[in-house]
Scaffold this motif. Sequence first.
Motif, PDB file in Angstrom:
ATOM      1  N   SER A  19       0.826  -1.203   0.000  1.00 23.85           N
ATOM      2  CA  SER A  19       0.000   0.000   0.000  1.00 23.85           C
ATOM      3  C   SER A  19       0.863   1.257   0.000  1.00 23.85           C
ATOM      4  O   SER A  19       0.577   2.229  -0.714  1.00 23.85           O
ATOM      5  N   GLU A  59      -1.014   4.543  -2.192  1.00 26.56           N
ATOM      6  CA  GLU A  59      -2.471   4.576  -2.159  1.00 26.56           C
ATOM      7  C   GLU A  59      -2.935   5.823  -1.408  1.00 26.56           C
ATOM      8  O   GLU A  59      -2.414   6.131  -0.330  1.00 26.56           O
ATOM      9  N   ARG A  86     -10.049  -1.624  -2.746  1.00 22.37           N
ATOM     10  CA  ARG A  86      -9.217  -0.487  -2.342  1.00 22.37           C
ATOM     11  C   ARG A  86      -9.868   0.159  -1.132  1.00 22.37           C
ATOM     12  O   ARG A  86     -11.024   0.584  -1.198  1.00 22.37           O
ATOM     13  N   PRO A  94      -6.198   3.716   3.427  1.00 25.26           N
ATOM     14  CA  PRO A  94      -5.431   2.579   2.918  1.00 25.26           C
ATOM     15  C   PRO A  94      -4.676   1.846   4.019  1.00 25.26           C
ATOM     16  O   PRO A  94      -4.525   2.343   5.141  1.00 25.26           O
TER      17      PRO A  94
END
Length: 382
Positions: free
Chosen positions: A90, A95, A250, A254
């Motif tokens: 991540s 992200e 997603r 995150p």
Amino acid sequence: MRRVPSPLRPDFDRICADLGFAFAYADDEPYWDETVRYEFTMEEVECDLEAPTAELHAMCLELASRAVQDGRMLRQLGVPEMAWDAVAASWRAREPSLYGRFDLCFGGDGPAKLLEFNGDTPTSLYEAAVFQWHWLEAGRTQGWLPRDADQFTSIHEALIARWREVWPDRRLHFAAMDNVEDRGTVYYLADTAVQADRVVDVLRIDEIGLRGDRFVDLTDAPIDVLFKLYPWEWLLRDPFGHSAGMATVRMVEPAWKMMLSSKGVLPLLWRLAPGHPNLLPAFFEGEADSEALGHSWVRKPVHSREGANITIVERGAASSRTGGPYTGPAVLQAFHPLPVFDGMRPVVGSWIVGDRPCGMGIREDATAITGNRSRFVPHAIT
């Protein structure tokens, strides 16, 4: 900074109903309190709150960049080893993060001090972003605030812009626990996404289903992007968090935000920047260095929320303590008493959306520990 009496609008209950503020009262006690307000100068907001918030946020990102490569730091932050690969992936993918809230001790007579960073599931968002701005406009129109009074809150506009900037997916799902405050926060965030031209679906956490390796909603539609007002550390203890769907969704926030949703950031930030004017000395419980705190400190579990399981020790004796469900490792932070205004102790919640400070909200209480029943009080820049 000063605390000033303020008139309660005679049609307050109707305003709450019209604006959908369903949790303005908690157990028949006011949660929102507009019988007082805090007034700030522009210099206090820009120099003493906004600028330190930006610096603290940059420091948190630097901390995350180090921790993601260091198993010992990840353990200290309370990230379970099963999640390390997901956190690293991540972080490498950068992200996007939506928001966070720095809780600051500030009384106008010295630098703001970081009490904690709420990096995963911060609440009191609607109050700070919308309702206190409506209060400000009423005050300017009705004359109990100067016509040129301002407020540090561009949270609403920043959220809409953030959805447009980094989530190209047109359909977004939002989920939370089934309580009035969480529902209100999630519906508000979903509304900002709608204003960013996104299609949204809102459901309870326990209404999320699994089809193969995909999370699905109540219509069996796949969930590609999920905003969850549900802490990562809870999620990873649930079967939900161990399922195949975790690889195909997603999350907002995150996985890398696990590193910053822990009070373990406090001693690690102090280690990164000892003596920083906006930090308090902090150490992990049991570290030899914690003796530097002397006989006064605040004990906080690495994972705890809403002021639960906090102990304040002054001169070797516990002076305040809250109960709650949180156990496990803890941090010790230097005791820095909250300022006192008319017997009340405010905490400034300084909001960041994306990477930009964009507003604040104030919670106050007569007690030394701010909890889930502490009142929200509006502010103005005069």
